[in-house]
Design an enzyme around this catalytic site. Structure first.
Site, PDB file in Angstrom:
ATOM      1  N   CYS A  18      -9.959   6.101  -1.032  1.00  0.00           N
ATOM      2  CA  CYS A  18     -10.506   7.447  -0.937  1.00  0.00           C
ATOM      3  C   CYS A  18      -9.449   8.524  -1.140  1.00  0.00           C
ATOM      4  O   CYS A  18      -8.277   8.305  -0.890  1.00  0.00           O
ATOM      5  CB  CYS A  18     -11.119   7.686   0.432  1.00  0.00           C
ATOM      6  SG  CYS A  18     -12.469   6.587   0.799  1.00  0.00           S
ATOM      7  N   CYS A 266       1.782   2.795   4.266  1.00  0.00           N
ATOM      8  CA  CYS A 266       1.342   1.757   3.316  1.00  0.00           C
ATOM      9  C   CYS A 266       2.354   1.696   2.172  1.00  0.00           C
ATOM     10  O   CYS A 266       2.481   2.644   1.391  1.00  0.00           O
ATOM     11  CB  CYS A 266      -0.037   2.111   2.762  1.00  0.00           C
ATOM     12  SG  CYS A 266      -0.507   1.101   1.353  1.00  0.00           S
ATOM     13  N   CYS A 424      -6.280  -6.212   2.641  1.00  0.00           N
ATOM     14  CA  CYS A 424      -5.897  -5.016   3.410  1.00  0.00           C
ATOM     15  C   CYS A 424      -7.014  -4.688   4.402  1.00  0.00           C
ATOM     16  O   CYS A 424      -8.182  -4.740   4.041  1.00  0.00           O
ATOM     17  CB  CYS A 424      -5.690  -3.847   2.451  1.00  0.00           C
ATOM     18  SG  CYS A 424      -5.346  -2.278   3.306  1.00  0.00           S
ATOM     19  N   CYS A 483       3.864  -0.735   6.388  1.00  0.00           N
ATOM     20  CA  CYS A 483       2.949  -1.874   6.396  1.00  0.00           C
ATOM     21  C   CYS A 483       3.152  -2.586   5.068  1.00  0.00           C
ATOM     22  O   CYS A 483       3.159  -1.944   4.017  1.00  0.00           O
ATOM     23  CB  CYS A 483       1.498  -1.398   6.497  1.00  0.00           C
ATOM     24  SG  CYS A 483       0.338  -2.769   6.238  1.00  0.00           S
ATOM     25  N   CYS A 486      -0.306  -6.986   2.953  1.00  0.00           N
ATOM     26  CA  CYS A 486      -0.923  -7.708   1.823  1.00  0.00           C
ATOM     27  C   CYS A 486       0.097  -8.609   1.117  1.00  0.00           C
ATOM     28  O   CYS A 486      -0.282  -9.543   0.404  1.00  0.00           O
ATOM     29  CB  CYS A 486      -1.597  -6.748   0.852  1.00  0.00           C
ATOM     30  SG  CYS A 486      -0.596  -5.349   0.403  1.00  0.00           S
TER      31      CYS A 486
HETATM   32  S1  SF4 Z   1      -2.127  -4.230   3.709  1.00  0.00           S
HETATM   33 FE1  SF4 Z   1      -1.142  -3.579   1.793  1.00  0.00          FE
HETATM   34  S2  SF4 Z   1      -2.523  -2.045   0.911  1.00  0.00           S
HETATM   35 FE2  SF4 Z   1      -3.097  -2.295   3.081  1.00  0.00          FE
HETATM   36  S3  SF4 Z   1      -1.965  -0.714   4.177  1.00  0.00           S
HETATM   37 FE3  SF4 Z   1      -0.729  -2.560   4.242  1.00  0.00          FE
HETATM   38  S4  SF4 Z   1       0.628  -2.421   2.435  1.00  0.00           S
HETATM   39 FE4  SF4 Z   1      -1.041  -0.951   2.171  1.00  0.00          FE
END
Ligand code: SF4
Length: 505
Positions: A18, A266, A424, A483, A486
């Site tokens: 989004c 992210c 994710c 983060c 993934c």
């Molecule tokens: S899992 Fe991957 S896409 Fe989702 S917030 Fe974490 S780094 Fe970003």
């Protein structure tokens, strides 16, 4: 006719979910919001909407005007009268959607969401995913709440509306403190606008100024299009309030949901999601993305051509890999003077709608509708194809097939991020863990190479990925953390209903 439509979306990439935009104190608030959504279209192409707050003097009260639909912003708002005659008012918020929760084809799930509660109107645009949706939804339903949508974003509106606190800001703070997960939110009330960011600051959200107006957007490319000036990021765990008093003083009001002292931005925003001309998390995407390409060239270099060969040709998968490819080339030239960049893949930006006849190879046609090759620069060359990520691998395979039709000597695939091994849960849409090519091939590069039918495939390591993005302490004193779930399977924010063993190495 038994045909399927093809909408102009990136093929086989994680779906950016989004974009959010908001503006307060502008005579053409909806027009500005439309342009903001247009610049942020890459973050969601499934649906768009705008909600404006209009003061009706004869009734001495506010009216919320809302218009939304499926498709791209320029199609939904093609009739300019919608912006000038329907979406009147001096404050507006907007949203571009790619669904991550809630039925994607349901019109009721298109944002902004609007509610009329006992103290007026509220409308909300949300980027991210709540990680404790089920728990909150069950609690609210048991207390008598009737949900209008299946989206997690609606929960916040109900938490605010049910709060017993007196001031709206206290209601919002109380509601946010019950939510866990990733959220960048712009909330519009009758006479105020709020920009809200979760304490981990997973998704980007920035504040800008346009004359006497305050502007908020997921990425700063949403400011550039309307000549707004970037001021700062919304802090991790901060709520910024804009009202008439703020317009007079010029200084926003700031409240804190919670301070953690370390962010979990992210990391994929730097790899793929954000535009390279944007500033996110207080830094330019372009710089990080070039460094991803540079580090890939150091870690997994291009093959060196033999003296009697023609130069090795580096090509990017446009547009998302262009910037990283420049970084890859700049570094590669340092140790290999027989290497050059070519624009060998040409992308069509005008796919619109295509119809697949029965029996046609859907994926092959989708790839051919989007890309074509410049055959003369590929023929008999050693090709290094740079891409930002591989999800299922199905599109990469078709792309390789397309390049092979131009008769290269070899194809070497270089990926500017590590293998994706887990979905994710913080606002991006990935296929299931089982569908990911890295898992299908048991993370065995030989098997991935065979599947894609290339001469070699190499990914950037997780260590080098982290080395490529800004680190240290941010301007608010927080340790900059990311983060990378993934790529690593390690989720920094606890998620409900996840079998943790599923992601153990
Ligand atoms: S899992 Fe991957 S896409 Fe989702 S917030 Fe974490 S780094 Fe970003």
């Amino acid at each position: 006719m038994n045909s399927k439509s093809l909408i102009n979306k990136d093929l086989d990439k994680p779906k950016r979910n989004c974009a959010i935009f908001g503006i307060f104190n502008h005579p053409e608030a909806s027009v500005m919001t439309y342009y903001g959504l247009h610049a942020l279209q890459h973050r969601g192409q499934e649906a768009s909407g705008i909600c404006s707050s209009e003061f009706i003097p004869e009734k001495n009260k506010y009216r919320f005007n809302i218009y939304k639909g499926h498709g791209l912003a320029h199609d939904i708002f093609a009739d300019q009268n919608i912006l000038t005659d329907v979406l009147k008012g001096t404050a507006a918020i907007g949203h571009n959607r790619y669904s991550t929760t809630g039925a994607s084809d349901s019109r009721s799930n298109i944002q902004p969401f609007k509610v009329n509660y006992k103290e007026g109107y509220l409308a909300l645009s949300h980027n991210g995913n709540f990680a404790n949706t089920k728990e909150l939804r069950t609690r609210l339903q048991n207390a008598g709440t009737i949900f209008q949508t299946t989206s997690d974003s609606e929960i916040l509106l109900h938490l605010i509306a049910r709060s017993k606190k007196k001031e709206l800001i206290d209601k919002i703070l109380e509601a946010c403190r019950q939510i866990r997960g990733a959220y960048s939110i712009i909330l519009l009330s009758d006479d105020k606008l709020f920009a809200i960011r979760d304490p981990y600051a997973v998704r980007p959200l920035s504040m800008g100024r346009l004359g006497h107006s305050f502007v908020f957007a997921s990425e700063t490319c949403g400011f550039d299009i309307i000549n707004a000036k970037y001021i700062r990021e919304i802090k991790p765990g901060e709520i910024v309030q804009i009202d008439k008093e703020v317009i007079k003083t010029g200084k926003e009001k700031s409240f804190t949901i919670k301070k953690l002292g370390e962010t979990k931005h992210c990391i994929f925003e730097y790899v793929y999601f954000s535009r390279p001309d944007s500033t996110i998390f207080g830094n330019t995407v372009d710089k990080a993305r070039r460094k991803l390409g540079k580090n890939l060239a150091i870690e997994k270099p291009a093959p060196v051509s033999k003296p009697d060969d023609k130069k090795v040709v580096v090509i990017s998968v446009p547009d998302s890999s262009n910037t990283a490819t420049l970084g890859f080339l700049t570094e590669s030239i340092k140790y290999n003077k027989y290497i050059k960049l070519e624009l060998a893949l040409i992308r069509s930006h005008y796919i619109g709608r295509t119809f697949i006849q029965p029996g046609q190879n859907n994926r092959e046609l989708k790839v051919k509708a989007k890309f074509n090759t410049v055959k003369s620069v590929i023929k008999n060359r050693i090709i290094v194809l740079v891409d930002d990520s591989i999800v299922r691998g199905t599109t990469a395979k078709q792309l390789v097939k397309l390049i092979k039709e131009a008769h290269p000597k070899e194809i070497h695939l270089r990926i500017t991020s590590p293998p994706i091994i887990a979905p994710c849960h913080y606002g991006m849409d990935f296929p299931s863990k089982e569908e990911l090519i890295a898992n299908q091939c048991n993370r065995d590069l030989e098997k991935i190479k065979e599947f894609l039918d290339v001469d070699s495939v190499e990914y950037l390591s997780l260590e080098k990925l982290h080395e490529s993005v800004p680190e240290g302490i941010d301007s608010y004193g927080n340790k900059i953390g990311y983060c990378d779930a993934c790529f690593s399977g390690k989720y920094p924010i606890p998620i409900e209903e996840i079998d943790k063993s599923e992601f153990d190495d």
